[in-house]
Design a protein around this motif. Structure first.
Motif, PDB file in Angstrom:
ATOM      1  N   LEU A 164     -70.772 -42.198   5.908  1.00  0.00           N
ATOM      2  CA  LEU A 164     -70.571 -42.178   4.466  1.00  0.00           C
ATOM      3  C   LEU A 164     -70.667 -43.602   3.921  1.00  0.00           C
ATOM      4  N   PRO A 165     -70.976 -43.753   2.632  1.00  0.00           N
ATOM      5  CA  PRO A 165     -71.105 -45.108   2.072  1.00  0.00           C
ATOM      6  C   PRO A 165     -69.770 -45.867   2.107  1.00  0.00           C
ATOM      7  N   TYR A 166     -69.870 -47.210   2.090  1.00  0.00           N
ATOM      8  CA  TYR A 166     -68.691 -48.067   1.952  1.00  0.00           C
ATOM      9  C   TYR A 166     -68.233 -48.030   0.499  1.00  0.00           C
ATOM     10  N   VAL A 167     -66.912 -47.920   0.334  1.00  0.00           N
ATOM     11  CA  VAL A 167     -66.341 -47.923  -1.006  1.00  0.00           C
ATOM     12  C   VAL A 167     -65.416 -49.137  -1.133  1.00  0.00           C
ATOM     13  N   LYS A 168     -65.733 -50.156  -0.409  1.00  0.00           N
ATOM     14  CA  LYS A 168     -64.882 -51.343  -0.359  1.00  0.00           C
ATOM     15  C   LYS A 168     -64.843 -52.022  -1.725  1.00  0.00           C
ATOM     16  N   GLY A 169     -63.656 -52.423  -2.121  1.00  0.00           N
ATOM     17  CA  GLY A 169     -63.479 -53.093  -3.399  1.00  0.00           C
ATOM     18  C   GLY A 169     -62.836 -52.211  -4.434  1.00  0.00           C
ATOM     19  N   SER A 170     -62.737 -50.898  -4.167  1.00  0.00           N
ATOM     20  CA  SER A 170     -62.120 -49.975  -5.112  1.00  0.00           C
ATOM     21  C   SER A 170     -60.644 -49.821  -4.768  1.00  0.00           C
ATOM     22  N   ASN A 171     -59.790 -49.761  -5.778  1.00  0.00           N
ATOM     23  CA  ASN A 171     -58.354 -49.600  -5.561  1.00  0.00           C
ATOM     24  C   ASN A 171     -57.966 -48.155  -5.304  1.00  0.00           C
ATOM     25  N   LYS A 172     -58.882 -47.236  -5.572  1.00  0.00           N
ATOM     26  CA  LYS A 172     -58.595 -45.820  -5.429  1.00  0.00           C
ATOM     27  C   LYS A 172     -59.539 -45.203  -4.417  1.00  0.00           C
ATOM     28  N   ALA A 173     -58.992 -44.398  -3.492  1.00  0.00           N
ATOM     29  CA  ALA A 173     -59.813 -43.759  -2.466  1.00  0.00           C
ATOM     30  C   ALA A 173     -60.677 -42.686  -3.096  1.00  0.00           C
ATOM     31  N   ALA A 174     -61.897 -42.591  -2.618  1.00  0.00           N
ATOM     32  CA  ALA A 174     -62.821 -41.560  -3.114  1.00  0.00           C
ATOM     33  C   ALA A 174     -62.455 -40.213  -2.511  1.00  0.00           C
ATOM     34  N   GLU A 175     -62.517 -39.165  -3.334  1.00  0.00           N
ATOM     35  CA  GLU A 175     -62.196 -37.820  -2.871  1.00  0.00           C
ATOM     36  C   GLU A 175     -63.394 -37.254  -2.124  1.00  0.00           C
ATOM     37  N   CYS A 176     -63.163 -36.703  -0.929  1.00  0.00           N
ATOM     38  CA  CYS A 176     -64.241 -36.167  -0.083  1.00  0.00           C
ATOM     39  C   CYS A 176     -63.951 -34.710   0.222  1.00  0.00           C
ATOM     40  N   ASP A 177     -64.674 -33.793  -0.426  1.00  0.00           N
ATOM     41  CA  ASP A 177     -64.513 -32.357  -0.242  1.00  0.00           C
ATOM     42  C   ASP A 177     -65.533 -31.920   0.805  1.00  0.00           C
ATOM     43  N   CYS A 178     -65.062 -31.528   1.989  1.00  0.00           N
ATOM     44  CA  CYS A 178     -65.986 -31.245   3.098  1.00  0.00           C
ATOM     45  C   CYS A 178     -65.322 -30.317   4.101  1.00  0.00           C
ATOM     46  N   GLU A 179     -66.118 -29.844   5.086  1.00  0.00           N
ATOM     47  CA  GLU A 179     -65.575 -29.060   6.183  1.00  0.00           C
ATOM     48  C   GLU A 179     -64.774 -29.978   7.103  1.00  0.00           C
ATOM     49  N   LYS A 180     -63.684 -29.452   7.655  1.00  0.00           N
ATOM     50  CA  LYS A 180     -62.832 -30.270   8.532  1.00  0.00           C
ATOM     51  C   LYS A 180     -63.562 -30.625   9.820  1.00  0.00           C
ATOM     52  N   ASP A 181     -64.312 -29.659  10.378  1.00  0.00           N
ATOM     53  CA  ASP A 181     -65.051 -29.939  11.614  1.00  0.00           C
ATOM     54  C   ASP A 181     -66.032 -31.089  11.413  1.00  0.00           C
TER      55      ASP A 181
ATOM     56  N   TRP B 259     -65.781 -33.492   9.112  1.00  0.00           N
ATOM     57  CA  TRP B 259     -64.998 -34.717   8.903  1.00  0.00           C
ATOM     58  C   TRP B 259     -64.577 -35.325  10.238  1.00  0.00           C
ATOM     59  N   ASP B 260     -64.225 -34.482  11.166  1.00  0.00           N
ATOM     60  CA  ASP B 260     -63.763 -34.971  12.472  1.00  0.00           C
ATOM     61  C   ASP B 260     -64.894 -35.614  13.262  1.00  0.00           C
ATOM     62  N   MET B 261     -66.168 -35.310  12.933  1.00  0.00           N
ATOM     63  CA  MET B 261     -67.302 -35.869  13.684  1.00  0.00           C
ATOM     64  C   MET B 261     -67.834 -37.158  13.072  1.00  0.00           C
ATOM     65  N   LEU B 262     -67.330 -37.572  11.929  1.00  0.00           N
ATOM     66  CA  LEU B 262     -67.869 -38.751  11.259  1.00  0.00           C
ATOM     67  C   LEU B 262     -67.630 -40.015  12.081  1.00  0.00           C
ATOM     68  N   GLU B 263     -68.573 -40.959  11.921  1.00  0.00           N
ATOM     69  CA  GLU B 263     -68.478 -42.256  12.600  1.00  0.00           C
ATOM     70  C   GLU B 263     -68.073 -43.314  11.587  1.00  0.00           C
ATOM     71  N   TRP B 264     -67.093 -44.162  11.961  1.00  0.00           N
ATOM     72  CA  TRP B 264     -66.591 -45.198  11.063  1.00  0.00           C
ATOM     73  C   TRP B 264     -66.711 -46.557  11.738  1.00  0.00           C
ATOM     74  N   GLU B 265     -66.971 -47.589  10.950  1.00  0.00           N
ATOM     75  CA  GLU B 265     -67.024 -48.936  11.513  1.00  0.00           C
ATOM     76  C   GLU B 265     -65.629 -49.429  11.889  1.00  0.00           C
ATOM     77  N   ASP B 266     -64.646 -49.100  11.070  1.00  0.00           N
ATOM     78  CA  ASP B 266     -63.271 -49.483  11.355  1.00  0.00           C
ATOM     79  C   ASP B 266     -62.351 -48.562  10.576  1.00  0.00           C
ATOM     80  N   ALA B 267     -61.060 -48.773  10.758  1.00  0.00           N
ATOM     81  CA  ALA B 267     -60.075 -47.908  10.112  1.00  0.00           C
ATOM     82  C   ALA B 267     -60.096 -48.056   8.601  1.00  0.00           C
ATOM     83  N   SER B 268     -60.423 -49.273   8.118  1.00  0.00           N
ATOM     84  CA  SER B 268     -60.439 -49.473   6.674  1.00  0.00           C
ATOM     85  C   SER B 268     -61.536 -48.650   6.001  1.00  0.00           C
TER      86      SER B 268
END
Length: 1036
Positions: A970-987, A989-998
């Motif tokens: 998913l795109p980086y949303v760095k710099g925003s004070n509010k988390a973006a809402e992500c409406d998706c299947e849980k399965d 979401w669990d497979m997504l790859e992230w660069e780091d916890a942030s």
């Protein structure tokens, strides 16, 4: 050139002589430059030549005498000349060339139609010349050619006939035929100017009278017509009648018979061609006379003082008297009666059918021809009236005589004569049988008196006269529904003025008008005509407008059959032009720019078969705001309704253009202004799934509160699946397919141009294969100035409208393309770098489309705000990006706010990154991106670049994703004070790859309720849709 005269008393004797001359001389030594095989035959001083050529063809078709062994006899009759191309087509037809060669004629004729090329100048086609040469190169043939043109035709260059060098092929041809009788001097001049004829042949007779050859010529005319309408004897009578008018027993009298206007009238009125019995309105005789005049052009110079002696011999001398002081009069062959009052017409009153009075003075209330009980044709030329006093009883009797006389008239010609009495309203009320009225050079005639009169008129000519109009300006020719020809040329208009000239039935929307030809040349001087309207005259084919016409502002020929509108000499100050419902329109010819004082403020053209009211600014805006998504079916409307809608106060576009063939748009290039924005719409005439109207306006998707509309071809799959999801998830299914509405199209200024193109299947002119092409080529001004483009319900288009060299719409701001089952790609251009003004892009239901842009050139979209695609199962990518393109425009895609893609099974990347070999990681910023909606994209691997590219969207607010099981980042949303809402299947979401916890913390996941149950890792809907699309493609 060798000249030879032989003796022959009959057609058969002439055939024998010519066949001997056509035999190949075996003693002749030929070389590469030899050329002695083209023979011209002039007949007996012009007579009989065509009959001899036809007899030669018949003889050689059945027998092959020694020395005349031809593999093929090619007999080409162009006695009625059309063009060099028509000649070439006749040759190709006789040689039975393949269909793909014959189709070249239709294609080239179509091209010339849209260029406004007249029939006469259409030249031969080079490819056909080659094919004819290949067909005949190894055979021996004879060409027999009836040449109806005024110049010699080099058949070798025009048709590819191999005639020179060692060739033993022959050509036999003539200018003469069907009473053309071209003088010998003209024949010699034409032959010498071309220099391709080797032998000049002519015949002379010892015993046969000239009447024999006239009879043969008449039989030629009758045979050519292939009809019993004109027996040869009647054709002879018609020819000799005309000849008699020119040759008065060897003497010449300066009498103007105006053959071009009246020859058919003479034949019918004088009984040469008999009028039908028992029917007042019988047209058969008149149409037969007109047709006979076309078949028998009478090209001989009859106006010469002394026709050649052999022609004069055919004319029977008739008695007449003449006086140097009083002129000439033809009289009947009886004893001249002694008439005290000088009324010499009484003794032939029962036989006189045609009468011309020239420079005579008589009482118009008691004219001398009242006693002529058989009078049908009256011509008054430079006559003057006197007034006499008569008793009451005489006056009543004269009125009855006048009534009977003028009721019988079929043709009335009044020239340079005061017609105030002859053409008064009371007199014209009597002329119930009058078929033709010619008025020339008359002073101060009230043309308003024609209104509601002359119901039987077929031809009306008012020329070179001083006229005024006291009646309604829109009903001058009311009740003249049978009128076929109108000539209103060279007139001066007095006060009261005549601001408009309208055809019969225009104001009453009468669809029974028979008008076919209109001529107005220099007909608007004085208090000139400002508006010309022949709206609704469905039979109108020919309209000739010429002269300055200083006051003319509006032309309306809506609903007519005009094919080419020539305005090259007319529109000095023209402001409005209406051509609505003109299905046969192919070209408009304009004067040079320096001859046009202003641009047209109103131009309305509609050549479609189903014509309903054009879109207005209000209807377009209303539909866009209401979110209309269902197609409305177009209904047929009259030309009057079209005109009212196009010119009404709510008309949203200065120019409205709706055409079945985009080639007509090339006619607008000379008058299109660079300041005129364009709205371009493309659709089929009858759209699939219920039809769609070309006046549908700009539609948007349903709003958030509306139930989504599923396309008909997917409805059976989608509805079942939605019901299944709703039963399992408790109502969340509708939320899955809800989409953001398409933004409204930008408002265009009133001076803009609306262009609607129908995408009917067209022959591929480029390949010449006889196949079809779904590419619509438009002139440069459409892509150059187009601001809005809407392509929908197109059944055959394979690519968006384009130049001949590619399709780039740099200035386009709003683009919507939907329901086009054969579209393969949208845009294709050879450029290396392009920058677009595109703000909104919407693509839907493009089941064959694989690319948006086929070229991999760099493109920038700094103004793009809304990007939507759905139901494009074969689409691979959308907008390719690269590091170099970003360096050219660092604001590329910076204004993109909404990204929405659904049901695109083959889509791999949305913004593919072309620099795949780079070692460094590149961050692509999307600072304006707020919403992402991705639905049923099983092959999608990345939104922007698979590797080495980081997508940054600092202002992202909402992400909604379903069925995108291959997407891992998913795109980086760095710099925003509010988390973006992500409406998706849980399965997922669990497979997504992230660069780091942030990175993961930039999103707040929301999972649908029905995913609490165990679901398959695959999209039943996407699989079903893919299967459905493949099946549809296979059916096509």
């Amino acid at each position: 050139m060798c000249t030879q005269v032989f003796v022959a008393d009959t057609i058969e004797e002439a055939v024998d002589e010519i066949l001997q001359l056509l035999k190949e001389d075996t003693n002749t030594t030929r070389n590469v430059s030899s050329r002695d095989n083209v023979f011209y035959f002039d007949g007996w001083d012009g007579l009989g030549a065509s009959a001899v050529l036809r007899a030669v063809a018949q003889r050689l078709t059945t027998t092959s005498p020694a020395g005349l062994e031809f593999d093929q006899v090619i007999h080409i009759d162009c006695s009625i000349w059309e063009s060099r191309r028509a000649l070439q087509r006749l040759v190709a037809e006789q040689l039975k060339l393949p269909d793909e060669v014959m189709e070249l004629f239709d294609r080239q004729d179509e091209k010339d139609d849209f260029k406004g090329v007249a029939q006469g100048p259409r030249d031969e086609i080079p490819q056909v010349i080659t094919e004819i040469y290949k067909k005949l190169n190894n055979s021996r043939f004879l060409v027999i050619f009836h040449n109806g043109s005024s110049e010699e035709i080099d058949l070798a260059s025009c048709c590819g006939f191999p005639l020179s060098g060692f060739s033993t092929n022959k050509v036999l041809w003539t200018f003469q035929g069907r009473f053309r009788l071209k003088p010998r001097a003209k024949v010699d001049a034409a032959i010498k100017s071309a220099g391709t004829t080797d032998h000049f042949l002519s015949a002379t007779a010892n015993d046969k009278p000239r009447s024999y050859f006239v009879q043969q010529e008449a039989m030629e005319v009758a045979e050519a017509c292939k009809s019993n309408t004109w027996p040869a004897q009647q054709v002879c009578k018609g020819f000799l009648y005309m000849l008699q008018l020119c040759c008065r027993g060897g003497g010449h009298h300066s009498i103007d018979y105006d053959f071009s206007t009246h020859v058919a009238n003479y034949w019918v009125c004088d009984g040469i061609i008999q009028q039908g019995h028992g029917e007042k309105d019988d047209d058969s005789s008149w149409r037969a006379a007109d047709a006979l005049q076309r078949e028998m052009p009478l090209d001989m110079d009859y106006h010469e003082p002394l026709p050649s002696s052999h022609i004069s011999e055919l004319v029977q001398s008739k008695p007449y008297w003449s006086s140097p002081t009083h002129g000439f009069t033809q009289i009947s062959p009886v004893v001249i009666p002694s008439i005290n009052g000088g009324d010499m017409l009484q003794y032939c009153a029962d036989k006189l059918c045609v009468l011309k009075l020239s420079r005579c003075t008589f009482d118009f209330q008691s004219p001398p021809f009242l006693c002529c009980n058989s009078l049908r044709f009256l011509w008054l030329d430079h006559c003057q009236g006197t007034s006499t006093t008569m008793g009451a009883d005489d006056e009543v009797g004269k009125k009855e005589d006048i009534c009977r006389c003028f009721q019988r008239l079929w043709v009335l010609d009044v020239r340079y004569t005061d017609c105030g009495q002859i053409l008064s309203a009371q007199m014209m009320d009597l002329m119930t049988q009058l078929r033709e009225l010619n008025v020339m050079g008359v002073p101060e005639w009230d043309i308003g008196q024609l209104q509601g009169r002359l119901p039987n008129i077929r031809k009306l000519r008012v020329t070179k006269s001083i006229v005024r109009c006291s009646g309604s300006e829109k009903d001058q020719f009311s009740e003249m529904n049978k009128m076929e020809l109108l000539d209103f040329s060279g007139n001066y208009i007095m006060t009261p003025p005549m601001p408009s000239l309208s055809g019969p039935g225009v104001s009453s929307n009468n669809s029974s008008c028979c008008l076919e030809t209109v001529t107005i040349v220099d007909g608007c001087d004085g208090n000139g005509i400002q508006q010309i309207s022949f709206r609704g005259c469905t039979n109108l084919k020919n309209i000739l407008l010429g002269g300055t016409m200083w006051y003319l502002r509006t032309i309306d020929i809506s609903g007519t059959s005009v094919k080419t509108l020539d305005l090259t000499r007319t529109i000095m100050y023209l402001d409005e032009l209406y051509l609505l419902g003109c299905e046969k329109l192919r070209a408009i010819l304009w004067p040079p720019k320096d001859k046009m004082k202003q641009d047209l403020s109103k131009l309305c053209i509609d050549t479609t078969q189903q014509s309903s009211a054009p879109p207005t600014a209000q209807s377009r805006e209303g539909k866009a705001k209401r979110g209309t998504s269902t197609a409305t079916t177009g209904t047929s409307s009259s030309a009057a309704e079209l005109h009212e809608a196009a010119s009404g106060p709510t008309g949203g576009f200065g120019w409205y253009i709706s055409v079945e063939d985009a080639r007509l748009l090339s006619s607008l290039e000379p008058v299109y202004s660079s300041s005129r924005d364009a709205y371009v719409e493309v659709s089929s005439i009858a759209a699939a799934g219920g039809g769609s109207s070309k006046y549908e306006g700009i539609k948007s998707g349903g709003s958030g509160s509306e139930q989504p509309v599923v396309p008909a071809i997917y409805k059976d799959i989608a509805v079942d699946h939605l019901q299944q999801q709703a039963s399992e998830g408790g109502g969340d299914a509708l939320g899955i397919v809800s989409m953001w509405p398409c933004p409204d199209a930008p408002q265009l200024p009133e001076k803009s141009c609306y262009i609607h193109l129908h995408d009917q299947m067209k022959t591929d002119l480029q390949r010449g294969s006889g196949g079809t092409s779904g590419i619509i080529h438009v002139p440069d001004f459409a892509p150059d100035y187009g601001k809005i483009m809407h392509v929908h319900d197109s059944l055959s288009i394979t690519r968006a409208p384009s130049h001949s060299w590619g399709s780039e719409w740099y200035k386009i701001e709003w683009c919507r393309i939907e329901r086009c089952p054969k579209l393969d790609s949208l845009f294709d251009a050879p450029g290396h770098y392009s920058r677009y003004n595109l703000s909104t892009f919407w693509a839907s239901q493009l089941i064959k489309a694989r690319y948006i842009w086929t070229s991999r050139a760099w493109r920038a979209f700094p103004h793009l705000m809304f990007l939507h695609l759905d139901l494009c199962p074969r689409l691979i990518d959308i907008l390719p990006l690269s590091k170099i393109s970003e360096e050219h425009d660092d604001h590329n895609l910076h204004h993109l706010e909404t990204l929405e893609i659904a049901w695109c099974g083959d889509l791999r990347e949305i913004f593919p990154w072309q620099d795949r070999d780079t070692a460094e990681i590149f961050t692509k910023d999307f600072p304006g991106l707020k919403r992402i909606h991705l639905h049923e994209l099983p092959s999608l691997r990345a939104i922007c670049g698979v590797n080495k590219v980081r997508m940054s969207a600092p202002n992202l607010e909402a992400v909604k994703i379903r069925g995108c099981w291959s997407l891992r980042r998913l795109p980086y949303v760095k710099g925003s004070n509010k988390a973006a809402e992500c409406d998706c299947e849980k399965d997922w979401w669990d497979m997504l790859e992230w660069e780091d916890a942030s990175h993961m913390g930039q999103y707040r996941p929301i999972h649908p309720r029905y995913y609490k149950k165990k679901m398959l890792r695959g999209s039943v809907l996407s699989t079903s849709i893919h299967y459905k699309c493949v099946r549809c493609l296979g059916d096509n």
